[in-house]
Each structure stands twice: as C-alpha cells, then as structure tokens.
Design a protein around this motif. Structure first.
Motif, PDB file in Angstrom:
ATOM      1  N   PRO A  78      -8.800  -3.677  10.970  1.00  0.00           N
ATOM      2  CA  PRO A  78      -9.847  -3.518   9.945  1.00  0.00           C
ATOM      3  C   PRO A  78      -9.310  -3.338   8.532  1.00  0.00           C
ATOM      4  N   GLN A  79      -8.018  -3.065   8.393  1.00  0.00           N
ATOM      5  CA  GLN A  79      -7.430  -2.889   7.068  1.00  0.00           C
ATOM      6  C   GLN A  79      -6.839  -4.180   6.503  1.00  0.00           C
ATOM      7  N   THR A  80      -7.142  -5.303   7.137  1.00  0.00           N
ATOM      8  CA  THR A  80      -6.591  -6.589   6.702  1.00  0.00           C
ATOM      9  C   THR A  80      -6.869  -6.861   5.224  1.00  0.00           C
ATOM     10  N   ALA A  81      -8.100  -6.662   4.797  1.00  0.00           N
ATOM     11  CA  ALA A  81      -8.488  -7.041   3.431  1.00  0.00           C
ATOM     12  C   ALA A  81      -7.944  -6.091   2.368  1.00  0.00           C
ATOM     13  N   MET A  82      -7.434  -4.934   2.771  1.00  0.00           N
ATOM     14  CA  MET A  82      -6.944  -3.957   1.789  1.00  0.00           C
ATOM     15  C   MET A  82      -5.431  -3.804   1.833  1.00  0.00           C
ATOM     16  N   ILE A  83      -4.747  -4.703   2.527  1.00  0.00           N
ATOM     17  CA  ILE A  83      -3.295  -4.619   2.601  1.00  0.00           C
ATOM     18  C   ILE A  83      -2.696  -4.666   1.190  1.00  0.00           C
ATOM     19  N   ALA A  84      -1.607  -3.930   0.988  1.00  0.00           N
ATOM     20  CA  ALA A  84      -0.919  -3.877  -0.304  1.00  0.00           C
ATOM     21  C   ALA A  84      -1.800  -3.288  -1.401  1.00  0.00           C
ATOM     22  N   SER A  85      -2.492  -2.200  -1.080  1.00  0.00           N
ATOM     23  CA  SER A  85      -3.271  -1.473  -2.084  1.00  0.00           C
ATOM     24  C   SER A  85      -2.377  -0.445  -2.772  1.00  0.00           C
ATOM     25  N   TRP A  86      -2.581  -0.255  -4.045  1.00  0.00           N
ATOM     26  CA  TRP A  86      -1.618   0.455  -4.892  1.00  0.00           C
ATOM     27  C   TRP A  86      -1.699   1.970  -4.804  1.00  0.00           C
ATOM     28  N   GLY A  87      -0.547   2.616  -4.718  1.00  0.00           N
ATOM     29  CA  GLY A  87      -0.282   3.919  -5.268  1.00  0.00           C
ATOM     30  C   GLY A  87      -0.856   5.171  -4.662  1.00  0.00           C
ATOM     31  N   LYS A  88      -0.972   5.293  -3.343  1.00  0.00           N
ATOM     32  CA  LYS A  88      -1.521   6.523  -2.773  1.00  0.00           C
ATOM     33  C   LYS A  88      -0.640   7.029  -1.640  1.00  0.00           C
ATOM     34  N   ARG A  89      -0.630   8.358  -1.451  1.00  0.00           N
ATOM     35  CA  ARG A  89      -0.060   8.971  -0.266  1.00  0.00           C
ATOM     36  C   ARG A  89      -1.077   8.878   0.863  1.00  0.00           C
ATOM     37  N   LEU A  90      -0.656   9.250   2.060  1.00  0.00           N
ATOM     38  CA  LEU A  90      -1.449   8.980   3.251  1.00  0.00           C
ATOM     39  C   LEU A  90      -2.891   9.475   3.159  1.00  0.00           C
ATOM     40  N   ILE A  91      -3.091  10.768   2.897  1.00  0.00           N
ATOM     41  CA  ILE A  91      -4.439  11.333   2.982  1.00  0.00           C
ATOM     42  C   ILE A  91      -5.329  10.763   1.885  1.00  0.00           C
ATOM     43  N   ASP A  92      -4.815  10.686   0.637  1.00  0.00           N
ATOM     44  CA  ASP A  92      -5.589  10.060  -0.437  1.00  0.00           C
ATOM     45  C   ASP A  92      -5.819   8.585  -0.162  1.00  0.00           C
ATOM     46  N   TRP A  93      -4.823   7.940   0.419  1.00  0.00           N
ATOM     47  CA  TRP A  93      -4.903   6.515   0.725  1.00  0.00           C
ATOM     48  C   TRP A  93      -6.021   6.252   1.736  1.00  0.00           C
ATOM     49  N   LEU A  94      -6.130   7.105   2.745  1.00  0.00           N
ATOM     50  CA  LEU A  94      -7.224   6.976   3.712  1.00  0.00           C
ATOM     51  C   LEU A  94      -8.575   7.103   3.027  1.00  0.00           C
ATOM     52  N   ASN A  95      -8.716   8.119   2.193  1.00  0.00           N
ATOM     53  CA  ASN A  95     -10.003   8.369   1.550  1.00  0.00           C
ATOM     54  C   ASN A  95     -10.355   7.302   0.516  1.00  0.00           C
ATOM     55  N   HIS A  96      -9.352   6.821  -0.213  1.00  0.00           N
ATOM     56  CA  HIS A  96      -9.613   5.907  -1.323  1.00  0.00           C
ATOM     57  C   HIS A  96      -9.752   4.459  -0.873  1.00  0.00           C
ATOM     58  N   TYR A  97      -8.944   4.051   0.110  1.00  0.00           N
ATOM     59  CA  TYR A  97      -8.924   2.654   0.525  1.00  0.00           C
ATOM     60  C   TYR A  97      -9.464   2.426   1.937  1.00  0.00           C
ATOM     61  N   THR A  98      -8.899   3.167   2.897  1.00  0.00           N
ATOM     62  CA  THR A  98      -9.168   2.856   4.304  1.00  0.00           C
ATOM     63  C   THR A  98     -10.604   3.113   4.709  1.00  0.00           C
ATOM     64  N   PHE A  99     -11.088   4.319   4.456  1.00  0.00           N
ATOM     65  CA  PHE A  99     -12.420   4.656   4.932  1.00  0.00           C
ATOM     66  C   PHE A  99     -13.514   3.779   4.313  1.00  0.00           C
TER      67      PHE A  99
END
Length: 429
Positions: A78-99
């Motif tokens: 499900p993260q195919t379209a957001m691959i190579a998204s900029w500049g976050k650590r894991l927890i922020d990255w989940l909240n900002h991009y993944t979810f």
C-alpha cells in the motif's frame, strides 16, 4: 499438454549457504535449465538437455546469468505511491505519509489499482515472490491476492491489525482484527500459490487485547506465518517501553501474547538486546534486513555478520515504501554498504543468496522457491551483466564470474533484468 522450455546461459544455483566456508564453493554453475509445466525439470549441460528434449522451446541467453527469482520477505504494497518521501523518522513518517496513504485503501478500486501497479513494478525488477503487509481493510488483502492469483504468483500477505495510536479510519478492534484475519485466512491460505500471514503492524499500534487475539489466531493456525516489526529505531523502542512497562524488552511484547515462534518473520531487528537474540535464535525465527529503509529513515546498521555467525535465519527485503527502491539489486548494494560500515565485506554470492535462498528460508518456502533445482517452482530472473555502459566497461575487466556479477549488484537496476519467469511463464522479456 506438457510444455517444455530450455533456457541456456550461466545457470547459478546454491548447494549450501555461502556463509559457511568459501562463498564461491557454495555455488553451482551449469549451462541450461529445463522448465516443464511450471517447474524446474532439470539442469545441466546445454547440449545434453537439448538432445534429450528436442521439442523444448529454446531460449538462449549467451553469457547472461540465470538464477532463481528474487524473494522480498518484508514489504508494504500500500505504500507504493509514497515511496521515496522526504525527511521523516519512523513515527513521524507513519503519521505524515503512511497513514494518509493507507486510508485510501477503504476504496476497493484503489486497492486493486495499487496491487496491480506494485506487482508490475516488482516483476520488472526481477522479484517473483514477496511477503506484504496490507492495510486494516480486508479489501486491500482481497485485491492483492486476486491480482497475484491471476498472475500465478507465489505471494504472502495479511491484513494489518491496529487498534490504537493510529488515525480514526485506520483502527480496527481486537475482535474485528481476529474475525477479519480469520475469514481472509480461511478463504485464501493455501489457494494456488497464496499464503496468509497474521499481521499485527507492531506493538505500539496494538493493545494487549489485540496482540492476544492475534496470538490466539496463530495458535489455531500455526502453519501460517506471522509478520511484524521489531526494534527498528531507538525512539520506537523507548515508546514500546512506555506502552508496555512490564515487558522485559521489545520482543517480550510479542512473546507474552503468543506472537513469538519459528514461523515468525520479524522485520528490521536492528537494536536487539542479548536476551532477544538468544530467544529468536532458540526458536529459529526469521529476521529480515531492510537496508535501504534503515538508511533512508535513519534507523541504524543491521549486524549481518554477527547475527549470521550466531546462527540466525535471515532474509533481505526492500521494505517498500520505507525502503527507497523496489529493486532487490539496489537492496543487495545497500546491504553491502551497511556491512562495510560494520567492518565486514559481503561477497556477491552471499548477497545473491540472501535475496533468493535466504529470503525463501525466512518465509519457510525454500523447498519451493529461491533456488534452481529439479522440482522447484520455475520462478527465474535473467541478469544482463553489461546492461549499461558503466557496468559493461567494468564487467569487461572482470577476471571471474563473481567479479563480473558484482558491478551489476552495485550499479544495476531494472535494465539489468533481461527476463523474468513466474511459475514457468515469461512475464518480462
């Protein structure tokens, strides 16, 4: 009607692990591989197999290398379209991009589109099997399995379960996670080339009640894999300590609820405590190294040499889309670089083994995929060792096969993947 195809080239297979003794002595190189009805029928000298099977379709690859298709044991389609998204650590990255991306999978049409897109992109890179997290939506699992089934592809996946620390719309409950997972498992597990993996995302997004429910489901279906994340980043580990103050360590948050076992597949496993290493090795659970992800979001350096020497079962994965590439070649290159940062050099044979046999072992499927041998399923990748001018000029200077292969591992991309076969059917030429 029986269909036979004879591929000729430099057919590379493994007789044993290249982490035991001389890496090159673990490999076998022959001239041809015979495919019959979706399986490997024989390997050997090209002239002998051609004489014995004159009716077989001949596909000549010259000096290209033919090996088992790549196996990717930890991905998030499900993260195919957001691959190579900029500049976050894991927890922020989940909240900002993944979810936010995963919220879109409430739409079955979107799930179907991304499943097809992901399998197209990975096939182009030579990946023939993967183990994927889906989203909390059962439709995300249905879409992935339906698309893989249509392609005759061996895949593993499961509905991601989360009942806390996630947005509204991405939370289920302990009961609904159990019910949905069980229904999907009973519908799909063992159908054609499809396997189900029980899938709690990781301890911070599951309550103790949900972890216990997933443990109960696994106890009912112990032949299934169980996939999750473990000790990826130091701030994640600190969060786990806050959420589970009674736990001895991160691994204990799974062990206490029946989510530790031989069929467990634990992604990342970078910052392990001595007790965690001992328990994982004792139970022969699988660890999955995700090097491009670990560098891209700043997680740390996996201890390949130490864990392998201690006898752990280890696979190699892209971790799409925390990982920054769909390519297992790029993933092998990153694994080499991380090992070097830990003062250890991985041989080309070891890198190829990790991406094939090792990852198939992590998924408990090395009796079916990950190597070229009679009876194995015919998932194959053909590598062009001179796919770009830069690689070609380096390959021309090589003094042996391994020196010729290594530049493709380090600099290769989808252009190096000359041909791909899945279940005995050519999907890229």
């Amino acid at each position: 009607m029986t269909q036979e195809t004879l591929l000729t080239g430099q057919v590379l297979s493994f007789a044993r692990s290249p982490f035991e003794g001389d890496p090159t002595a673990a490999t076998v190189v022959t001239e041809a591989v015979l495919i019959r009805d979706g399986r490997i029928a024989a390997t050997g000298r090209a002239a002998d197999l051609r004489a014995a099977h004159p009716q077989a379709e001949l596909v000549s690859h010259g000096q290209r290398v033919i090996l088992a298709g790549f196996v990717d044991p930890h991905v998030h389609y499900p993260q195919t379209a957001m691959i190579a998204s900029w500049g976050k650590r894991l927890i922020d990255w989940l909240n900002h991009y993944t979810f936010p991306q995963e919220m879109r999978f409430a739409d079955p049409a979107h799930a179907a589109d991304l499943a097809a897109r992901y399998l197209d992109l990975t096939a182009a890179e030579g990946t023939t099997t993967m183990c994927s997290f889906c989203t909390i939506h059962p439709a995300s699992v249905e879409a992935f399995f339906t698309e893989a089934q249509a392609r005759g592809q061996r895949v593993v996946a499961g509905k991601t379960c989360m009942d806390r620390n996630a947005p509204e719309g991405l939370r289920d409950t302990a009961q609904s996670a159990y019910d949905d997972s069980k229904a999907l498992l009973e519908k799909w597990h063992g159908v054609d080339r499809i396997s189900y993996a029980i899938t709690p995302r990781f301890s911070p997004t599951s309550t103790p009640e949900q972890l216990a429910a997933m443990g109960a489901l696994w106890a009912e279906h112990p032949d299934c894999l169980m996939q999750t994340h473990l000790s990826e980043q130091t701030d994640e580990i600190a969060w786990v300590r806050e959420l589970f103050p009674q736990a001895r360590d991160y691994l204990d948050t799974y062990e206490a609820f029946g989510l530790l076992g031989a069929n467990g597949v634990y992604g990342h496993a970078i910052h392990l405590e001595p007790r965690e290493k001992d328990r994982l090795r004792e139970l022969d659970a699988a660890l999955v190294h995700c090097p491009t992800s670990n560098t891209f979001i700043g997680s740390g350096l996996f201890d390949m040499a130490g864990l392998m020497a201690a006898g752990h079962r280890i696979g190699l994965a892209t971790d799409t889309g925390g990982g920054s590439s769909f390519s297992m070649l790029r993933t092998m290159a990153a694994a080499y670089e991380i090992a070097h940062l830990r003062h250890h050099s991985l041989h080309a044979a070891q890198l190829l083994w990790l991406a094939t046999v090792g990852s198939a072992r992590a998924l408990r499927m090395d009796d079916k995929i990950g190597n070229i041998a009679p009876g194995m399923e015919a998932d194959l990748v053909v590598l062009d060792l001179a796919s770009t001018p830069a690689i070609a000029q380096r390959e021309a200077e090589a003094e042996d096969l391994w020196e010729a292969i290594f530049p493709t591992i380090m600099m290769g991309d989808d252009r190096a993947v000359a041909e791909v076969w899945i279940g005995g059917r050519r999907v890229k030429s």
